[in-house]
Enzyme design. Structure first.
Site, short mmCIF file in Angstrom:
data_model
loop_
_atom_site.label_atom_id
_atom_site.label_comp_id
_atom_site.label_asym_id
_atom_site.label_seq_id
_atom_site.Cartn_x
_atom_site.Cartn_y
_atom_site.Cartn_z
N GLU A 67 0.82 -1.25 0.21
CA GLU A 67 -0.04 0.13 0.01
C GLU A 67 0.70 1.22 -0.23
OE1 GLU A 67 -3.29 1.25 -0.28
OE2 GLU A 67 -2.36 2.91 -0.23
N GLY A 112 -7.76 2.54 2.23
CA GLY A 112 -8.04 2.85 0.87
C GLY A 112 -9.06 4.53 0.75
N THR A 113 -9.37 4.72 -0.47
CA THR A 113 -10.30 5.98 -0.69
C THR A 113 -11.10 5.77 0.57
OG1 THR A 113 -9.76 5.75 -2.93
CG2 THR A 113 -11.67 6.90 -2.39
N CYS A 114 -12.10 4.73 0.52
CA CYS A 114 -13.08 4.61 1.63
C CYS A 114 -12.88 5.09 2.91
CB CYS A 114 -13.58 3.08 1.47
SG CYS A 114 -14.84 2.95 2.71
N GLY A 163 3.51 -0.64 -5.55
CA GLY A 163 3.66 -2.02 -6.08
C GLY A 163 3.48 -1.77 -7.45
N GLY A 186 -23.77 13.98 -9.13
CA GLY A 186 -23.76 12.61 -8.71
C GLY A 186 -23.86 12.49 -7.33
N GLU A 213 -24.80 20.65 -13.63
CA GLU A 213 -24.57 19.24 -14.21
C GLU A 213 -24.75 19.30 -15.57
OE1 GLU A 213 -24.35 15.92 -13.06
OE2 GLU A 213 -25.10 15.52 -15.13
N ALA A 254 -17.81 0.62 -2.20
CA ALA A 254 -16.91 0.00 -1.12
C ALA A 254 -17.44 -1.43 -1.00
CB ALA A 254 -17.07 0.75 0.11
N HIS A 300 -44.49 -2.80 14.45
CA HIS A 300 -45.12 -1.44 14.24
C HIS A 300 -44.88 -0.61 15.49
CE1 HIS A 300 -48.50 1.24 13.48
NE2 HIS A 300 -48.88 0.95 14.88
C1 LIG Z 1 -16.19 11.04 -1.20
C2 LIG Z 1 -16.42 9.81 -1.42
C3 LIG Z 1 -17.37 9.20 -0.69
C4 LIG Z 1 -17.75 7.79 -1.01
N1 LIG Z 1 -18.84 7.21 -0.26
C5 LIG Z 1 -19.05 6.07 -0.57
C6 LIG Z 1 -20.09 5.23 0.43
O1 LIG Z 1 -20.79 5.89 1.04
N2 LIG Z 1 -20.42 4.22 0.13
C7 LIG Z 1 -19.70 3.34 -0.86
O2 LIG Z 1 -20.00 2.11 -0.85
N3 LIG Z 1 -18.73 3.69 -1.55
C8 LIG Z 1 -18.35 5.32 -1.39
N4 LIG Z 1 -17.21 5.85 -2.05
C9 LIG Z 1 -16.73 4.92 -2.90
C10 LIG Z 1 -15.64 4.02 -2.21
O3 LIG Z 1 -14.67 4.89 -1.55
C11 LIG Z 1 -14.98 3.14 -3.31
O4 LIG Z 1 -15.66 2.29 -3.91
C12 LIG Z 1 -13.91 1.96 -2.74
O5 LIG Z 1 -12.89 2.90 -1.95
C13 LIG Z 1 -13.20 1.23 -3.57
O6 LIG Z 1 -12.25 0.29 -2.90
P1 LIG Z 1 -10.94 -0.39 -3.72
O7 LIG Z 1 -10.26 -1.40 -2.60
O8 LIG Z 1 -11.41 -0.83 -4.95
O9 LIG Z 1 -10.23 1.06 -3.88
P2 LIG Z 1 -9.49 2.07 -2.96
O10 LIG Z 1 -10.56 2.19 -1.81
O11 LIG Z 1 -9.45 3.14 -4.06
O12 LIG Z 1 -8.09 1.66 -2.51
C14 LIG Z 1 -7.27 1.46 -3.37
C15 LIG Z 1 -5.84 1.64 -2.61
O13 LIG Z 1 -4.85 1.09 -3.44
C16 LIG Z 1 -3.70 2.03 -3.19
N5 LIG Z 1 -3.03 1.74 -4.44
C17 LIG Z 1 -3.13 2.42 -5.57
N6 LIG Z 1 -2.35 2.05 -6.46
C18 LIG Z 1 -1.36 1.28 -5.85
C19 LIG Z 1 0.04 1.01 -6.03
N7 LIG Z 1 0.64 0.83 -7.39
N8 LIG Z 1 0.89 0.37 -5.12
C20 LIG Z 1 0.35 0.36 -3.87
N9 LIG Z 1 -0.74 0.94 -3.55
C21 LIG Z 1 -1.57 1.33 -4.59
C22 LIG Z 1 -4.40 3.31 -2.96
O14 LIG Z 1 -3.45 4.10 -2.33
C23 LIG Z 1 -5.47 2.98 -2.31
O15 LIG Z 1 -5.10 3.02 -0.72
C24 LIG Z 1 -16.97 7.07 -1.90
C25 LIG Z 1 -15.83 7.66 -2.47
C26 LIG Z 1 -15.80 8.93 -2.45
C27 LIG Z 1 -14.39 9.67 -3.04
#
Ligand SMILES: Cc1cc2nc3c(=O)[nH]c(=O)nc-3n(C[C@H](O)[C@H](O)[C@H](O)COP(=O)(O)OP(=O)(O)OC[C@H]3O[C@@H](n4cnc5c(N)ncnc54)[C@H](O)[C@@H]3O)c2cc1C
Length: 469
Positions: free
Chosen positions: A35, A42-44, A117, A185, A206, A324, A448
């Site tokens: 990572e 991650g993003t989540c 990675g 969105g 939009e 997520a 209820h």
């Molecule tokens: C503001 C916002 C709100 C959201 N709210 C929701 C919600 O309420 N409910 C929901 O279901 N989804 C939500 N999402 C979407 C959700 O965050 C993503 O669908 C989810 O995080 C995807 O998971 P993932 O593991 O595929 O990728 P990610 O969570 O993006 O994780 C990928 C990870 O890989 C790492 N990475 C990438 N490339 C490399 C590399 N080459 N080497 C090492 N590490 C690397 C990144 O640093 C990251 O940590 C939201 C997104 C945002 C931006």
């Protein structure tokens, strides 16, 4: 089978990657996860689901105290806002949860390798940390779970100060007077709700002629009406072509989506939320023989196998809803398949939730999709104004709509706008997962008074026999 050090190396520690790593470790595999962020999740966890929901919750409390409590006979005096404290609480939630994943890694004996990675060859991943030496990791299987990034908008450069992505919008240090959100969105509307509740004027621009593309059209229209009542302004069928940042703010150039007269809009911040795209930078996909589609998503088969043997992919970087829980479920299933089990995931039963107030939740097909596919269906709808709990709580905005196959009565979709819709939807998700019918929901005894009774009534309405309407 081989003298490789690892059974599985996961690239990316988001909900897809970390869950896959944990499930693989549970199944006895020797797992490492590379990572590049300082924290897991991650993003989540870091800049997505969790911080946005923390701010949605806090800002809702503020709006409630300012506008709602008095109606219930509760007086709270002068309501004040400490934005720094609100943001600090959000940051602590994120810190605690990401640390929790690191703890789970330790408990499951998963090796966390900090760094970027890249795939160097069959069964070989190179992890390059920001400082220090790179490591070559030998492995039987490679799982790509590198997620997604914000889609850039040509002519509008994100500086994360005046012009922000969702990441910057989670940490604005001052409440903007006017925030323009480009893209209506779910991410744009959630962040618009946060800052709108805290006092910003909101304009959503939009490109399409509707908000929340992909959502059931009737629900989207109702949703937009409610958001307008909350003070949000909408400029639909409008495209943003340029942005100019000054010390005082941003001037956006917009024009009708189909072309026409150019106009400028002034604001102090712009949030660009026009969607997300797969993130696969620097992974070495081409050299490894991993194909991507025209939009950059990694191509996979039904077992998450990419076009290169031994390399798999899941989550936001592969086609499907960018959610997520979809990434997590794919992580579990992929690990089980690698362990020789038959994993299962039903893409027709993945809920989607917008955490605004009220919430909007859906599962399965929309009316538009059913019409387009020529599927004969029956629709049952029940408004929260006729639900006793919604009346008691003064939360009567919205309705439940259930769509069922006209011949078999199988539930094909459900769309809910209303208080706690994100929890209510799961009853219908379970019914779809078990291949159930609207009649099944109608025959289940619902407590209820609950909001859930509106789901039962909508199911009864599919057969034209709601009780309370
Ligand atoms: C503001 C916002 C709100 C959201 N709210 C929701 C919600 O309420 N409910 C929901 O279901 N989804 C939500 N999402 C979407 C959700 O965050 C993503 O669908 C989810 O995080 C995807 O998971 P993932 O593991 O595929 O990728 P990610 O969570 O993006 O994780 C990928 C990870 O890989 C790492 N990475 C990438 N490339 C490399 C590399 N080459 N080497 C090492 N590490 C690397 C990144 O640093 C990251 O940590 C939201 C997104 C945002 C931006």
């Amino acid at each position: 089978m081989s003298d490789s050090k690892y059974d599985l190396v996961v690239i990316g520690g988001g909900p897809g990657g970390y869950v896959a790593a944990i499930r693989a470790a549970q199944l006895g595999m020797n797992v490492a996860c590379v990572e590049q962020r300082p924290t897991l999740g991650g993003t989540c966890l870091n800049v997505g689901c969790i911080p946005s929901k923390a701010l949605l919750y806090s800002s809702e409390k503020y709006a409630e105290a300012r506008h709602e409590l008095a109606r219930h006979g509760v007086g709270v005096g002068k309501v004040t806002l400490n934005l720094a404290k609100m943001l600090a609480r959000k940051d602590k939630v994120v810190a605690d949860l990401t640390a929790g994943i690191a703890f789970l890694f330790k408990r499951n004996k998963i090796e966390l390798i900090a760094g970027h990675g890249a795939i160097e060859g069959p069964g070989l991943v190179r992890a390059t940390p920001q400082e220090g030496a790179a490591r070559a990791l030998q492995t039987r299987h490679i799982l790509i779970a590198t997620g997604s990034e914000s889609m850039p908008l040509p002519g509008v450069e994100i500086d994360e100060k005046r012009i922000v992505s969702s990441t910057g919008a989670l940490s604005l240090s001052k409440i903007p007077k006017h925030l323009i959100v480009v893209g209506a969105g779910y991410i744009g509307l959630e962040m618009a709700s946060v800052w709108g509740r805290l006092g910003a004027n909101i304009t959503c621009v939009e490109f399409l002629d509707r908000i929340t593309p992909g959502m059931d059209g009737e629900v989207a229209k109702h949703f937009q009406r409610i958001l307008k009542k909350q003070g949000m302004k909408f400029r639909l069928s409008t495209k943003v072509t340029a942005a100019k940042t000054t010390r005082a703010g941003v001037t956006l150039t917009v024009e009708p989506a189909s072309g026409g007269e150019i106009e400028t809009l002034k604001c102090d911040h712009v949030l660009v939320a026009i969607g997300r795209r797969p993130y696969t930078e620097g992974l070495g996909l081409e050299a490894a023989g991993v194909a991507t589609d025209a939009r950059g998503f990694i191509a996979i088969d039904t077992k998450f196998q990419t076009t290169a043997a031994g390399i798999y992919a899941i989550g936001d970087c592969v086609p499907g809803p960018m959610l997520a829980h979809k990434a997590e479920d794919e992580g579990v299933v992929c690990a089980e398949i690698l362990a020789g089990q038959s994993g299962h995931i039903n893409y027709d039963a993945i809920p989607g939730i917008v955490y605004t107030s009220p919430e909007v939740a859906s599962v399965g097909k929309t009316e538009e999709a059913l019409k387009e596919a020529g599927v004969a269906y029956r629709s049952g709808k029940f408004p929260f104004t006729a639900n006793s709990r919604a009346r008691a709580n003064d939360l009567t905005d919205g309705f439940v709509k259930i769509l069922a196959d006209a011949q078999t009565d199988a539930v094909l979709g459900a769309h809910i706008i209303g208080a706690d819709a994100g929890s209510l939807i799961h009853e219908v998700v379970a019914v779809i997962e078990f291949g159930g019918s609207a009649e099944d929901i109608a025959r289940i005894c619902h407590g209820h008074p609950t909001f859930n009774e509106a789901v039962k009534e909508a199911a009864l309405a599919v057969d034209g026999r709601p009780i309370h309407m």
